[in-house]
Design an enzyme around this catalytic site. Structure first.
Site, PDB file in Angstrom:
ATOM      1  N   TYR A 165      29.760  39.269  41.105  1.00  0.00           N
ATOM      2  CA  TYR A 165      30.665  38.387  41.252  1.00  0.00           C
ATOM      3  C   TYR A 165      30.342  37.036  41.857  1.00  0.00           C
ATOM      4  CZ  TYR A 165      33.951  41.516  39.033  1.00  0.00           C
ATOM      5  OH  TYR A 165      34.506  42.416  38.277  1.00  0.00           O
ATOM      6  N   LYS A 168      31.015  44.686  32.783  1.00  0.00           N
ATOM      7  CA  LYS A 168      29.607  44.479  33.769  1.00  0.00           C
ATOM      8  C   LYS A 168      29.439  45.549  34.729  1.00  0.00           C
ATOM      9  CE  LYS A 168      31.147  44.464  37.393  1.00  0.00           C
ATOM     10  NZ  LYS A 168      31.917  45.424  38.182  1.00  0.00           N
TER      11      LYS A 168
END
Ligand code: NDP
Length: 395
Positions: free
Chosen positions: A245, A157
């Protein structure tokens, strides 16, 4: 049952509209269906099987691309705890480091590649899956080259710098008939899975609000943080690196996609770290069920990785929520606050084995390319909201 079906249909409709909402704002390119994630189970993949299913006891061979801090400190050691995955090859621009790591982890010297001869990995039948752990701006190129070499891809990511790059990665994997998974480790980590179950099984009553914060103090002396100050290599600032996140948590706790986004951004003036990328982004997401998430992302404040979920009957707090180990989960109902202890497990091993199993059984990974694309699309909208001072409507 009916409610579940109904909410799924509503969500699908909203997701569809969300994609068009962004498109009409010129935020996204000409993309088709918007991803509809299943947070619980791996699904049967639509990719054609090119090989017969492999025996379940077999371990698939993995190549790691980019031997930096995260790869060497977390991922490579975690192969020792994998049941379905083993390290067989390395790709690096630093031959000495690659040789040393190969020796330490039993990788044969013939299986060490560099960025120039990377494509010849297609001729190596020991490599089934390639794990891209390069700076964000290189994810698309190396994922696409890996897929074109006939390998399944795990990519770190954030998936890539732009929506167009994410789409090109998805297209390349589909064309090659190979899997593409984004390494959203929190979606395989037991504490986060417990938090999702608590929220979605209505232990907290009707969800009302989420607060999610992710921040750390960017260190220009750390080589791993140097490329993070470079827009081309990093894609964005704190949002792309760790704010993602907070965004992920809001999405996987609700199981919904946001319909409205507002945001504010701030970087300390004259701080050389923030010439190209932002320091702080605070963003607010409205979800179809009425949940509003307040999220923060920072390269200025010291280590924070937490979220709270507020429902009509109780609250949940996970702090730290997205660390590598030692998560702490609290549930409060009325005046009673209890800590929930769950067996910690190596989330990196769990996510790698998940992809190996999906390859063996020809299933769609739980966090496929479309999941990564959705985050990049939403982060693009967050930047747009912050830059224009306007609420971005996604439906
Ligand atoms: P590092 O800088 O430590 O590692 C990146 C590695 O990529 C380098 O060591 C180098 O390896 C290789 N590389 C190739 N080209 C370049 C370049 N132009 N500039 C810098 N490095 C280059 O970064 P991290 O390990 O912290 O991050 C790598 C990726 O992992 C990022 O996408 C990040 O978002 C992700 N990450 C994910 C985490 C998670 O929890 N899921 C945690 C931390 C990072 P070599 O010398 O072998 O060529």
């Amino acid at each position: 049952m009916f409610d579940a079906v109904k909410s799924e249909l509503t969500r699908r409709h909203l997701l569809h509209k969300a994609g068009f909402g962004l498109m009409s704002l010129g935020v996204v390119g000409t993309f088709g269906a918007v991803f509809k994630p299943d947070r619980t189970l791996a699904q049967t993949g639509s990719t054609p099987a090119k090989q017969p299913p492999m025996p379940p006891e077999k371990k698939l061979g993995w190549a790691v691309v980019g031997l930096g801090k995260f790869a060497t400190q977390q991922i490579i050691p975690s192969f020792g705890e994998c049941k379905r995955s083993r390290l067989v090859a390395l790709v690096s621009g630093s031959p000495d480091k690659a040789q040393r790591i190969a020796q330490q982890h039993g990788v044969e010297p013939k299986n060490i590649y560099n960025y120039q001869n990377y494509d010849s990995i297609r001729d190596n039948p020991e490599v089934d899956i390639i794990y891209i752990i390069l700076p964000n701006g290189l994810h698309a190129e190396y994922s696409i080259r890996g897929a074109q070499a006939g390998k399944h891809i795990m990519c770190e990511k954030p998936m890539a710098n732009t929506v167009a790059e994410c789409q090109a990665m998805i297209d390349a994997s589909k064309k090659a008939g190979r899997k593409l998974m984004i390494a959203y480790r929190a979606q395989y980590e037991p504490y986060n899975l417990a938090a999702i179950a608590i929220a979605q099984k209505k232990e907290l009553g009707i969800l009302k609000a989420i607060v999610a914060d992710h921040g750390r103090n960017l260190d220009p002396k750390d080589p791993a943080d140097r490329w993070r100050m470079n827009k081309k290599l990093a894609g964005g600032g704190s949002l792309f690196d760790i704010g993602i996140y907070s965004l992920q948590a809001a999405r996987y706790i609700t199981g919904e996609e946001p319909t409205e986004i507002s945001a504010m951004m701030y970087s300390t003036p004259n701080d050389p770290r923030f010439k190209e990328v932002e320091e702080n982004v605070n963003f607010m997401l409205r979800f179809p069920s009425g949940v509003i998430a307040n999220c923060t992302s920072s390269y200025g404040y010291a280590d924070v990785k937490r979220y709270q979920v507020m429902g009509s009957k109780g609250t949940l707090e996970l702090d730290p929520a997205t660390d590598y180990y030692e998560h702490r989960l609290y549930v409060q109902r009325g005046k009673v606050r209890e800590e929930r202890k769950i067996q910690e497990q190596n989330q990196f091993a769990l996510e790698m084995d998940h992809l190996s199993e999906c390859v063996m059984e020809n299933k769609q990974p739980k966090t496929p390319g479309e999941e990564g694309l959705q985050d990049v699309r939403l982060m693009t909208a967050i930047y747009q909201a912050a830059e224009t001072g306007r609420t971005i409507k996604l439906s």
